[in-house]
Scaffold this motif. Structure first.
Motif, mmCIF file in Angstrom:
data_model
loop_
_atom_site.group_PDB
_atom_site.id
_atom_site.type_symbol
_atom_site.label_atom_id
_atom_site.label_comp_id
_atom_site.label_asym_id
_atom_site.label_seq_id
_atom_site.Cartn_x
_atom_site.Cartn_y
_atom_site.Cartn_z
ATOM 1 N N UNK A 162 74.352 11.954 8.182
ATOM 2 C CA UNK A 162 75.578 12.414 8.845
ATOM 3 C C UNK A 162 76.628 12.913 7.866
ATOM 4 N N UNK A 163 76.552 12.474 6.616
ATOM 5 C CA UNK A 163 77.579 12.839 5.638
ATOM 6 C C UNK A 163 77.567 14.336 5.299
ATOM 7 N N UNK A 164 76.488 15.039 5.647
ATOM 8 C CA UNK A 164 76.430 16.476 5.351
ATOM 9 C C UNK A 164 76.715 17.314 6.598
ATOM 10 N N UNK A 165 77.139 16.672 7.676
ATOM 11 C CA UNK A 165 77.470 17.370 8.914
ATOM 12 C C UNK A 165 78.978 17.245 9.186
ATOM 13 N N UNK A 166 79.583 18.344 9.576
ATOM 14 C CA UNK A 166 80.998 18.324 9.943
ATOM 15 C C UNK A 166 81.164 17.870 11.390
ATOM 16 N N UNK A 167 82.367 17.418 11.705
ATOM 17 C CA UNK A 167 82.748 17.059 13.081
ATOM 18 C C UNK A 167 81.841 15.993 13.697
ATOM 19 N N UNK A 168 81.426 15.047 12.863
ATOM 20 C CA UNK A 168 80.649 13.921 13.386
ATOM 21 C C UNK A 168 81.524 13.072 14.311
ATOM 22 N N UNK A 169 82.725 12.754 13.872
ATOM 23 C CA UNK A 169 83.716 12.109 14.746
ATOM 24 C C UNK A 169 84.455 13.182 15.530
ATOM 25 N N UNK A 170 84.995 12.795 16.696
ATOM 26 C CA UNK A 170 85.856 13.719 17.432
ATOM 27 C C UNK A 170 87.292 13.512 16.974
ATOM 28 N N UNK A 171 87.952 14.584 16.581
ATOM 29 C CA UNK A 171 89.308 14.488 16.045
ATOM 30 C C UNK A 171 90.274 15.312 16.876
ATOM 31 N N UNK A 172 91.467 14.789 17.030
ATOM 32 C CA UNK A 172 92.558 15.633 17.515
ATOM 33 C C UNK A 172 93.859 15.152 16.902
#
Length: 512
Positions: free
Chosen positions: A68-78
């Motif tokens: 997961x560390x090489x993928x963006x937007x794993x968490x949902x952010x706002x």
């Protein structure tokens, strides 16, 4: 009332998997996460998250696992606007697989008791007292409300008591605390810095696993932890508790005796009879925080001789002095407006609006100018994002008193356009959608969580790094409860937005 540290590892796991622990910011009641977290937990069954990584063929034709560390937007952010201007707080919904894995690892029996022992070490100096360890409510109050009450009972009341003993108090807090935390400092806190550095790749150390999972959530970055959950508050307490321990050592080396320190998360109150002692301790604290990637907020660091006055939050003091009876709704709301001007985004403002809501909730009709009331209320909301939930409830009630649909639509469009002027307004869009969801379910909002309400297939977390079965659970388990949407009223009920459940009601019997 107990802290989470008084729970056994099984009860601690249950505590962190509750919806109320998963997110600490306010969403409408039709957002539900516990079922998803439970399904993920049942599927993972305590296995390492690496077990569920998807595989791929690399350039050398070898089978490799994704991370997961090489993928963006794993968490949902706002971004939640803090002041109606240019200050924002990044909030996150942690990816369910990473969240559950982190909870599982922390609450493994041996790991949990390692963590408890670390906190006992952090609290070895009775002159440095922390009151922000997550609390488990044993009453009808929520855990969050219980924690806020703890702030008042412990920090404010003890500060007032310490005025008998000390002539000076120095206030300070950490600038951008969560955004500055260095993830490698977690194993330092739980295992000591020498051991953590000597065994930095040893997955037996729970601190290393926490560190890795934090980086997995953040595209591999080592600076900052997600904000918006009790679990992350608890992890922050690990680092801040470690800072307390290091501070105690430095104070002892400097042979400083005349002091007491109260801490609530990143907020410090340093009491002494000598201002030089308080400033010396602040210098030592600064040195420790710099090593951890953090710094004190210079603009909010003050030393004062008025311990009583500065023990009480200024907004509360102002409201106690200035509140008075208001015969009409407009006069009442203008008094609250003045409080908002003097002390924006304060706790007293939320409580004042809560009492205003109690006053109007049973009104069927009024001779007051509703557009004026709405205009005043929207201006309060515009500059005070903290009050979005309770202000939205008031707004829904005022709109219900307007007889024509066209007039309601016109006002709602004006409100929407007003908030469009503020960048990053996802949080207010979520609450505007709650206001309109029973009036016009199809009304469009740009915020991703709003779109999720009407499009269950929309994915808010990046799960491309997961194997297909766990990925399917996350992508197909609803986080919107249609039954709740069916049953809620056009007017937002107090129970949907209240933090403190009270035993009284506001029943001023005056003509409206």
């Amino acid at each position: 009332m107990a802290t989470v540290l008084e729970l056994n590892h099984i009860d601690a796991r249950y505590f962190f998997l509750k919806k109320e622990s998963y997110l600490t910011f306010d969403l409408p009641t039709y957002f539900v996460f516990e079922n998803l977290l439970q399904k993920v937990s049942d599927y993972i069954q305590g296995k390492p998250i690496e077990t569920f990584y998807a595989t791929y063929i690399n350039e050398e034709q070898r089978l490799k696992k994704h991370s997961p560390s090489v993928f963006e937007n794993v968490n949902y952010k706002f971004l939640n606007n803090k002041d109606g201007k240019f200050a924002w707080r990044p909030l996150q919904l942690i990816h369910p697989a990473l969240y559950v894995s982190l909870v599982n690892k922390i609450t493994e029996e041996a790991n949990w008791y390692t963590i408890i022992a670390s906190f006992e070490n952090f609290r070895s100096n009775p002159k440095i007292r922390c009151y922000s360890i997550p609390l488990v409510s044993d009453t009808h109050q929520s855990d969050r409300a219980t924690s806020i009450n703890q702030w008042w009972q412990a920090i404010e009341q003890q500060s007032l008591e310490l005025a008998l003993k000390y002539e000076y108090v120095l206030h300070s807090d950490i600038a951008d605390c969560y955004g500055s935390i260095y993830t490698h400092s977690v194993p330092w806190a739980l295992h000591t810095k020498p051991i953590a550095k000597a065994k930095r790749n040893d997955s037996i150390l729970v601190g290393n696993v926490i560190d890795k999972l934090l980086r997995d959530m953040a595209y591999g970055q080592t600076n900052g932890i997600p904000q918006g959950s009790v679990l992350m508050n608890f992890i922050a307490e690990m680092i801040l508790g470690y800072a307390d321990l290091e501070l105690s050592k430095k104070i002892n080396e400097a042979n400083l005796q005349d002091y007491e320190i109260l801490r609530y998360r990143d907020d410090y109150r340093i009491f002494s009879n000598n201002p030089q002692t308080a400033e010396h301790i602040t210098k030592l604290l600064t040195e420790i925080l710099i090593e951890l990637g953090m710094r004190l907020n210079a603009q909010k660091t003050i030393v004062t001789t008025n311990v009583i006055k500065n023990s009480i939050k200024p907004d509360k003091l102002y409201w106690v002095y200035s509140k008075r009876g208001a015969k009409g709704l407009q006069e009442h709301l203008l008094i609250i407006y003045k409080l908002a001007e003097e002390h924006p985004n304060s706790g007293s403002l939320s409580k004042a609006l809560d009492k205003f809501y109690n006053r109007i909730k049973t009104i069927i009709q009024t001779n007051q100018n509703l557009k004026v009331l709405i205009s005043i209320l929207v201006d309060i909301m515009y500059k005070n994002p903290r009050v979005y939930p309770i202000a939205s409830a008031i707004l829904s009630k005022l709109l219900s008193l307007i007889s024509t649909i066209n007039e309601k639509d016109e006002i709602l469009n004006l409100i929407y356009k007003r908030f469009e002027k503020i960048p990053n307004t996802g949080h207010i869009q979520i609450w505007l959608q709650r206001i309109t969801i029973k009036l016009d379910r199809s009304k469009q909002y740009f915020e991703g969580l709003c779109q999720k309400v009407n499009n269950p297939a929309l994915q808010i977390w990046n799960s491309e790094w997961l194997e297909s079965n766990l990925k399917a659970i996350i992508e197909t388990t609803p986080i919107i409860d249609e039954a709740v949407i069916t049953n809620i009223d056009v007017v937002i009920a107090r129970e949907e937005v209240e933090l403190f459940k009270t035993e009284y009601d506001y029943t001023e019997k005056t003509p409206e």
